[in-house]
Design an enzyme around this catalytic site. Structure first.
Site, PDB file in Angstrom:
ATOM      1  N   SER A   1       0.763  -1.221   0.081  1.00 20.90           N
ATOM      2  CA  SER A   1       0.088  -0.001  -0.064  1.00 20.90           C
ATOM      3  C   SER A   1       0.967   1.200  -0.037  1.00 20.90           C
ATOM      4  CB  SER A   1      -1.035  -0.042   1.241  1.00 20.90           C
ATOM      5  OG  SER A   1      -2.100   0.727   0.824  1.00 20.90           O
TER       6      SER A   1
ATOM      7  N   GLU B   1      -8.979  -5.486  -4.868  1.00 20.85           N
ATOM      8  CA  GLU B   1      -8.558  -4.297  -3.929  1.00 20.85           C
ATOM      9  C   GLU B   1      -9.782  -3.411  -3.370  1.00 20.85           C
ATOM     10  OE1 GLU B   1      -5.392  -3.598  -3.035  1.00 20.85           O
ATOM     11  OE2 GLU B   1      -3.902  -4.323  -4.624  1.00 20.85           O
TER      12      GLU B   1
ATOM     13  N   HIS C   1      -7.794  -5.266  -0.701  1.00 23.37           N
ATOM     14  CA  HIS C   1      -6.799  -4.576  -0.171  1.00 23.37           C
ATOM     15  C   HIS C   1      -6.181  -5.156   1.083  1.00 23.37           C
ATOM     16  CE1 HIS C   1      -4.058  -1.358  -0.602  1.00 23.37           C
ATOM     17  NE2 HIS C   1      -4.269  -0.848   0.663  1.00 23.37           N
TER      18      HIS C   1
END
Length: 577
Positions: free
Chosen positions: A230, A364, A480
């Site tokens: 991330s 995600e 995610h």
């Protein structure tokens, strides 16, 4: 809608990550170690000499029964306190005698989005942690340095979130670090004293420390791989572009994020700082007064303030992440991390050429689903709000409206989005914030003669902890931050991991690929052992399907990527070729 309701991206919902405070316990696992060529006589409290002084570590046990050494809370820079707040880190000071490296140092002051609470920590937080199974300077094991995500806003390198349990089974040396966050890490005033990017410069200082000292922990300072997830992956792909990071690492892995994403560039940092000060009670247009004011606030007064610094457009468009990396102004005798936009450095070949693995999770956008469904009343009449800032700022208002209409047609046909459009909204969020920019970065980096390996992570098992927490288990794919639970053992995946051999095998296989890449620069150095992960080429756009029975494919999510590519191409921006 309250900001705290935002389960923002990069929110590796630290609920799952055990929070950034607290001191976890060390799991004593099952099974027996294999002891790959490690010394047989382990020492309870090993002492290692570093450039600043001696450190005393601890002997610990992995979940598979193997022993390893743990050194926590090692200072890699001077405490950035008082007049050093917001400035680049200074080299660490030496100490006399033996310093304990048994417990973590404090985490950096922050607001923990997952638990919706402030974590005081301390501004004296620039510490790193080293874990190794072999302390012989001749061991020369590859080194893997993890950079945590959390929107550049929260997180730490602590054991509870990112322990060595899985990675150390692959005979590497594993390092984590803390770096400054949000305003303390990313205030930029366009002055020589506070040019910005303190948080990224902290990471550089940690990498410099590793170059000097890691051999004493059994590591090879000529085989250092940085990896992150991330916003941590954003950092990794910034280091590829920064002259400051040159020579400090030899391989890079970016999981779900690249530095050319909208959410990883702060626009007009100086104006943002003045706006913020005004909401905190200081209305000034003098930059020295501004700095003096911000330096006398308590650290937590500067946490969770991103939202109040945002412009009207930022409230509608993109993710609420704005104290993030900046383009620095050049000043004499001041070392800059980045003086141009990431996309310009990348397209002009100003890169540190190292082998790279880059990829994203197949779904995600699940993490943003509830947030976006809440925003539909605002976005349905204005689907152009979904168009990223980097496009919006280079096209006419009329073109922006047209792009919005095309986007709606592409994802849901000739109608408005509804709360039942879970798959289209997930795909849209995946594409805008992760997938397309990952493709774009990979495609441009492929020009520079170093191997780049692309993947799409699509494991969907009981280790997909984040998806389970969002409640959207009806949707296929990996949300995610789901990938984190295949690389790090935490309270939230411990039961699944210990009870299901299939999951232990998957974890071992994935961490082996990452470690083999750190060891050799290739993710599958021995193709005869099964799958052969070949590098990405512009012609083939090869990628690895990271899923059960993983296979190679060409041009991941092709139709969706081509939709976005057409918009970027029409806008005259660098695009996939």
């Amino acid at each position: 809608m309250t900001v705290s309701r935002l389960v923002v991206t990069c929110a590796v919902l630290s609920v799952m990550l055990g929070g950034s405070a607290g001191h976890g316990h060390h799991g004593h696992g099952h099974g027996h170690g294999h002891g790959h060529g490690q010394e047989s006589q382990f020492v309870e409290n090993p002492i290692v000499s570093t450039s600043e002084g001696q450190l005393k570590g601890a002997l610990r046990t992995l979940i598979n029964g193997e022993k390893y050494y743990s050194f926590k809370g090692i200072p890699y820079a001077q405490p950035p306190v008082g007049d050093l707040r917001f400035t680049a880190p200074r080299p660490p000071l030496p100490w006399r005698g033996v310093r304990d490296a048994i417990e973590h140092g404090p985490v950096c002051p922050q607001y923990d989005d997952g638990f919706e609470r402030f974590v005081e920590g301390s501004e004296n937080c620039l510490f790193l942690n080293v874990y190794s199974k072999n302390l012989s300077p001749n061991a020369k094991n590859p080194v893997m340095v993890f950079i945590y995500g959390g929107s550049n806003k929260y997180g730490s390198g602590n054991f509870e979130s990112y322990p060595p349990e899985f990675m150390l089974q692959q005979d590497i040396v594993y390092v984590t670090m803390n770096y400054r966050l949000e305003v303390l890490g990313y205030l930029g005033l366009d002055t020589p004293e506070v040019p910005g990017n303190a948080g990224l410069k902290d990471q550089v200082a940690a990498l410099r420390w590793i170059q000097k000292n890691i051999v004493q922990f059994g590591g090879d300072n000529k085989r250092v791989t940085i990896f992150g997830e991330s916003s941590g992956a954003g950092s990794v792909t910034y280091h590829i572009l920064s002259p400051m990071s040159k020579g400090l690492f030899h391989g890079a892995i970016a999981q779900s994020g690249v530095s050319i994403d909208d959410w990883d560039l702060q626009e007009k940092p100086r104006e943002r700082a003045f706006r913020l000060a005004k909401t905190l009670g200081k209305d000034t247009n003098n930059v020295d007064e501004l700095l003096q004011f911000l330096r006398q606030l308590k650290p937590l007064q500067l946490a969770n303030v991103t939202y109040q610094s945002m412009t009207e457009d930022e409230r509608r468009r993109g993710l609420p992440e704005h104290f993030v990396p900046v383009v620095e102004k050049k000043f004499p005798n001041t070392e800059a991390f980045m003086t141009e936009r990431a996309i310009d450095a990348l397209t002009n070949g100003r890169v540190n050429k190292v082998p790279l693995i880059v990829g994203y999770n197949s779904a995600e956008g699940i993490i943003l689903l509830d947030y976006q469904i809440e925003r539909l009343p605002m976005n349905n009449p204005n689907p152009s709000n979904f168009i990223p800032r980097m496009l919006a700022e280079v096209i006419s208002p009329e073109k922006l409206i047209e792009y919005g209409e095309r986007l709606k047609r592409f994802y849901v046909g000739n109608r408005d989005f509804t709360k039942d459009d879970q798959v289209p909204i997930t795909n849209l969020q995946t594409d805008v914030h992760f997938a397309y920019q990952s493709h774009r970065y990979t495609n441009i980096y492929a020009d520079y003669g170093v191997p780049v390996y692309m993947y799409r992570f699509n494991y969907d098992t009981d280790l997909n902890v984040v998806k389970a927490i969002t409640g959207h288990t009806n949707l296929k794919g990996a949300c995610h931050a789901d990938d984190l639970f295949y690389f790090f053992l935490q309270d939230l995946n411990r039961k699944q991991y210990t009870e299901q051999k299939k999951l232990r095998d998957i974890v071992f296989g994935l961490t082996k690929i990452w470690a083999d890449f750190a060891r050799t620069g290739r993710p599958t150095p021995d193709p005869t052992s099964g799958v052969n992960w070949t590098p990405y080429t512009k012609a083939g756009k090869e990628f690895m399907n990271l899923e059960e029975g993983g296979t190679m494919g060409r041009y991941a999510d092709r139709e969706r990527m081509e939709f976005w590519n057409e918009l970027f191409k029409e806008a005259g921006l660098p695009h996939i070729t």
